[in-house]
Design a protein around this motif. Structure first.
Motif, mmCIF file in Angstrom:
data_model
loop_
_atom_site.group_PDB
_atom_site.id
_atom_site.type_symbol
_atom_site.label_atom_id
_atom_site.label_comp_id
_atom_site.label_asym_id
_atom_site.label_seq_id
_atom_site.Cartn_x
_atom_site.Cartn_y
_atom_site.Cartn_z
ATOM 1 N N SER A 116 0.852 -1.187 0.000
ATOM 2 C CA SER A 116 0.000 0.000 0.000
ATOM 3 C C SER A 116 0.888 1.239 0.000
ATOM 4 O O SER A 116 2.088 1.161 0.288
ATOM 5 N N SER A 117 0.313 2.380 -0.303
ATOM 6 C CA SER A 117 1.107 3.614 -0.315
ATOM 7 C C SER A 117 1.654 3.928 1.074
ATOM 8 O O SER A 117 2.781 4.410 1.208
ATOM 9 N N ALA A 118 0.881 3.634 2.127
ATOM 10 C CA ALA A 118 1.374 3.869 3.491
ATOM 11 C C ALA A 118 2.547 2.942 3.808
ATOM 12 O O ALA A 118 3.528 3.357 4.439
ATOM 13 N N SER A 119 2.469 1.685 3.367
ATOM 14 C CA SER A 119 3.583 0.752 3.597
ATOM 15 C C SER A 119 4.811 1.133 2.790
ATOM 16 O O SER A 119 5.944 0.952 3.241
ATOM 17 N N GLU A 120 4.594 1.655 1.610
ATOM 18 C CA GLU A 120 5.717 2.109 0.782
ATOM 19 C C GLU A 120 6.409 3.306 1.442
ATOM 20 O O GLU A 120 7.644 3.363 1.507
ATOM 21 N N LEU A 121 5.630 4.249 1.955
ATOM 22 C CA LEU A 121 6.208 5.390 2.662
ATOM 23 C C LEU A 121 7.014 4.921 3.863
ATOM 24 O O LEU A 121 8.170 5.327 4.042
ATOM 25 N N ARG A 151 4.049 -10.823 8.927
ATOM 26 C CA ARG A 151 4.105 -9.791 7.875
ATOM 27 C C ARG A 151 3.028 -10.027 6.823
ATOM 28 O O ARG A 151 2.384 -9.086 6.350
ATOM 29 N N ARG A 152 2.828 -11.273 6.454
ATOM 30 C CA ARG A 152 1.815 -11.586 5.431
ATOM 31 C C ARG A 152 0.407 -11.237 5.944
ATOM 32 O O ARG A 152 -0.414 -10.720 5.195
ATOM 33 N N TYR A 153 0.151 -11.511 7.228
ATOM 34 C CA TYR A 153 -1.140 -11.112 7.797
ATOM 35 C C TYR A 153 -1.248 -9.592 7.829
ATOM 36 O O TYR A 153 -2.314 -9.029 7.554
ATOM 37 N N ASP A 154 -0.150 -8.920 8.146
ATOM 38 C CA ASP A 154 -0.121 -7.460 8.168
ATOM 39 C C ASP A 154 -0.484 -6.902 6.790
ATOM 40 O O ASP A 154 -1.305 -5.988 6.667
ATOM 41 N N ASP A 155 0.099 -7.462 5.752
ATOM 42 C CA ASP A 155 -0.179 -6.988 4.402
ATOM 43 C C ASP A 155 -1.626 -7.251 3.987
ATOM 44 O O ASP A 155 -2.241 -6.442 3.294
ATOM 45 N N ALA A 156 -2.172 -8.389 4.411
ATOM 46 C CA ALA A 156 -3.521 -8.790 3.981
ATOM 47 C C ALA A 156 -4.632 -8.159 4.814
ATOM 48 O O ALA A 156 -5.766 -8.041 4.346
ATOM 49 N N GLY A 157 -4.338 -7.746 6.030
ATOM 50 C CA GLY A 157 -5.363 -7.268 6.951
ATOM 51 C C GLY A 157 -5.728 -5.817 6.794
ATOM 52 O O GLY A 157 -5.693 -5.050 7.760
ATOM 53 N N LYS A 158 -6.099 -5.434 5.582
ATOM 54 C CA LYS A 158 -6.424 -4.029 5.302
ATOM 55 C C LYS A 158 -7.665 -3.934 4.418
ATOM 56 O O LYS A 158 -7.773 -3.073 3.561
ATOM 57 N N MET A 159 -8.619 -4.845 4.645
ATOM 58 C CA MET A 159 -9.813 -4.917 3.805
ATOM 59 C C MET A 159 -10.970 -4.135 4.425
ATOM 60 O O MET A 159 -11.207 -4.237 5.626
#
Length: 187
Positions: A116-121, A151-159
């Motif tokens: 996500s843009s927030a994760s990229e920042l 980390r994988r749950y962190d990336d996926a848990g934004k629905m």
């Protein structure tokens, strides 16, 4: 106050906050824990998934990236808060979940493009992708696989609108994992 009550107080105070994603802090935490449970992860990983961003609630660490362009080191703040009370199998993936992102950006083709843009920042503020040597060192950590899992749950848990169990449903799990010798030591 015990550590579990302290955790719940932090979620009550800060869980509704936005942190640059499409869901609140609380929604994100609950989604991550739910995804871990659905996969049959051990309780320690479910707890780490639920608590991985709790450091965002300490000293405004969660708003530093967008607010001041600095890294709040939320993974270390959260680890420091929880370390006296929970086993390393909970703490290590929390502390390592930022480095897991840096690792995956270095080692997994296409991973970075999915951030996500927030994760990229935050990635840029956290040091960017690992160098090959840093990635090799990270692989040697005994909690490497658990950190990647969280980390994988962190990336996926934004629905948006994902149905998840309530925060209260995790109280027994957290209480069961907390060290009984230090359980009431929080001030």
């Amino acid at each position: 106050m015990n550590i579990v009550d302290r955790i719940y107080d932090l979620f009550a105070e800060f869980g509704g906050q936005d942190y640059g994603e499409d869901v609140s802090q609380l929604d994100h935490a609950l989604q991550c824990a739910c995804l871990a449970q659905r996969e049959g992860a051990p309780d320690t990983i479910v707890a780490a998934a639920l608590l991985h961003d709790i450091g965002q609630f300490i000293d405004h660490a969660g708003t530093q990236a967008e607010g001041s362009g600095t890294d709040g080191h939320h993974e270390h703040r959260g680890g420091a808060l929880l370390q006296p009370y929970f086993p390393p199998s909970v703490i290590a993936p929390i502390v390592m979940h930022v480095d897991a992102k840096r690792y995956l950006c270095a080692r997994e083709p296409g991973y970075r493009e999915g951030l996500s843009s927030a994760s990229e920042l935050s990635l840029r503020l956290q040091g960017g992708p690992f160098t090959p040597d840093e990635a090799t060192d990270f692989e040697k950590n005994p909690y490497f696989h658990e950190a990647i899992q969280v980390r994988r749950y962190d990336d996926a848990g934004k629905m948006k609108d994902m149905e998840v169990p309530s925060l209260e449903s995790y109280r027994g799990l957290l209480t069961g994992l907390a060290n009984p010798d230090t359980y009431v030591a929080v001030s």
